[in-house]
Design a protein around this motif. Structure first.
Motif, mmCIF file in Angstrom:
data_model
loop_
_atom_site.group_PDB
_atom_site.id
_atom_site.type_symbol
_atom_site.label_atom_id
_atom_site.label_comp_id
_atom_site.label_asym_id
_atom_site.label_seq_id
_atom_site.Cartn_x
_atom_site.Cartn_y
_atom_site.Cartn_z
ATOM 1 N N TYR A 44 38.162 5.290 49.224
ATOM 2 C CA TYR A 44 39.052 4.920 48.050
ATOM 3 C C TYR A 44 40.281 5.503 47.577
ATOM 4 O O TYR A 44 40.954 4.803 47.668
ATOM 5 N N GLN A 45 40.120 7.080 47.291
ATOM 6 C CA GLN A 45 41.817 7.538 47.182
ATOM 7 C C GLN A 45 42.480 7.722 47.958
ATOM 8 O O GLN A 45 43.691 7.568 47.368
ATOM 9 N N GLN A 47 42.994 4.288 49.724
ATOM 10 C CA GLN A 47 43.425 3.169 49.704
ATOM 11 C C GLN A 47 44.232 3.517 48.025
ATOM 12 O O GLN A 47 45.816 2.752 48.116
ATOM 13 N N GLN A 48 43.637 4.281 47.191
ATOM 14 C CA GLN A 48 44.518 4.125 45.888
ATOM 15 C C GLN A 48 45.662 4.553 46.304
ATOM 16 O O GLN A 48 46.480 4.575 45.397
ATOM 17 N N ALA A 51 48.052 2.227 47.547
ATOM 18 C CA ALA A 51 48.585 1.066 47.566
ATOM 19 C C ALA A 51 50.014 1.695 45.650
ATOM 20 O O ALA A 51 50.792 1.470 45.634
ATOM 21 N N ASP A 258 42.554 -5.194 51.785
ATOM 22 C CA ASP A 258 41.035 -5.067 50.967
ATOM 23 C C ASP A 258 40.907 -5.051 49.564
ATOM 24 O O ASP A 258 39.688 -5.163 49.103
ATOM 25 N N THR A 260 42.488 -3.510 46.811
ATOM 26 C CA THR A 260 42.808 -2.390 46.160
ATOM 27 C C THR A 260 43.861 -2.223 45.313
ATOM 28 O O THR A 260 44.814 -3.311 46.642
ATOM 29 N N ARG A 261 44.278 -2.009 44.450
ATOM 30 C CA ARG A 261 45.211 -2.592 43.320
ATOM 31 C C ARG A 261 46.047 -1.414 42.462
ATOM 32 O O ARG A 261 45.724 -0.382 42.208
ATOM 33 N N ALA A 262 47.035 -1.611 42.759
ATOM 34 C CA ALA A 262 47.971 -0.577 41.619
ATOM 35 C C ALA A 262 49.127 -1.065 41.057
ATOM 36 O O ALA A 262 49.639 -1.706 41.071
#
Length: 291
Positions: A44-45, A47-48, A51, A258, A260-262
């Protein structure tokens, strides 16, 4: 008797072994669950972070596009979204010139009133808020004015008085008497402290801000926006071409495959491309969509 004792010992030993195996299985299961959780957190980190850097790439692309040597390649800072791809992430970038917004420190009372009316505030309340903004940013001319302003805020349960000076940030608008969190959320994208204009620049103003200008309404503003050029080009307004020193707000949103959004939002002052000099200065930096 000896055989019975040995059998009891073997039974106890077997029971101990079974308990030990059970405990070991529990420990291994817990370790596996912990390892899986840590793996998911690490992914998760990652992917974040991916993004986030894709969104940063969108910001950098916008800074360059605002000052591109080829005028026809420049992006227009009126809030339109420019899509791009970066490292398999879909990035949407929008730029709004601060000169196209309503300046809290310079806008006329009519412009301020129209702004709040355009987001659904009734005319009487909108006019009262506009006057409260004027009072907030204006120096008190007499001790009586100071006392009256303090009394109004005290009566509303506020433990502070108006600044009696220019707004130091857009967020400060939330402290003005009569401005609710809901109102602030609606007008925040359309206000600034960096334009110095009494009315929004019609060449770059977004719909709500443009409709706040004198003699303008939402229908007329929408028609003007629809007539804007597709790119800066030779026929665009001069303010879209001579970008050095102009202040802009940039919003960059990156979405991975997937989901994941920023989102990154920044206000920058362009300084031009000069050897040894930074191309822009950051005036405001925010992550996420919340004001």
């Amino acid at each position: 008797m000896m055989r019975i004792g040995r059998r009891n010992q073997r039974g106890v030993g077997l029971l101990v072994v079974m308990w030990a195996c059970t405990l070991l299985a529990i420990l291994l299961g817990g370790y596996a669950a912990l390892a899986r959780t840590e793996g998911l957190q690490a992914n998760y980190q990652f992917q974040q972070a991916q993004a986030h850097y894709a969104a940063e790439a969108g910001l950098m692309r916008a800074v360059y596009a605002l000052q591109s040597p080829n005028v026809n390649d420049r992006w227009i800072a009126d809030g339109r979204v420019y899509p791009m791809l970066f490292d398999q992430a879909k990035v949407g970038v929008s730029i709004t010139s601060e000169s196209g917004k309503v300046d809290l420190n310079s806008a006329t009372p009519d412009v301020l009133t129209n702004l709040f009316r355009n987001v659904g505030v009734d005319p009487g309340h909108a006019s009262a808020i506009a006057q409260a903004i004027i009072d907030w940013r204006s120096f008190s001319l007499t001790p009586q004015q100071t006392t009256q302003r303090k009394a109004a805020y005290a009566a509303a349960g506020r433990d502070y008085a108006p600044r009696s000076g220019p707004f130091a940030s857009v967020e400060e608008l939330q402290m003005v008497l009569g401005v609710t969190p809901e109102m602030y959320a609606k007008v925040a994208p359309y206000v600034t402290i960096w334009s110095g204009r009494s009315s929004p620049d019609p060449n770059t103003a977004p719909l709500i801000a443009l409709a706040s200008a004198p003699g303008m309404d939402l229908q007329h503003a929408a028609a003007i926006i629809a007539a804007r050029p597709a790119n800066a080009g030779a026929n665009a307004a001069p303010g879209l071409v001579a970008n050095n020193g102009i202040t802009h707000s940039i919003r960059s949103e990156a979405i991975l495959a997937d989901g994941t959004r920023a989102v990154l939002r920044t206000t920058v002052r362009l300084q031009g491309f000069r050897p040894g000099a930074q191309a822009f200065a950051v005036l405001r930096w925010q992550e996420g969509d919340e004001e």
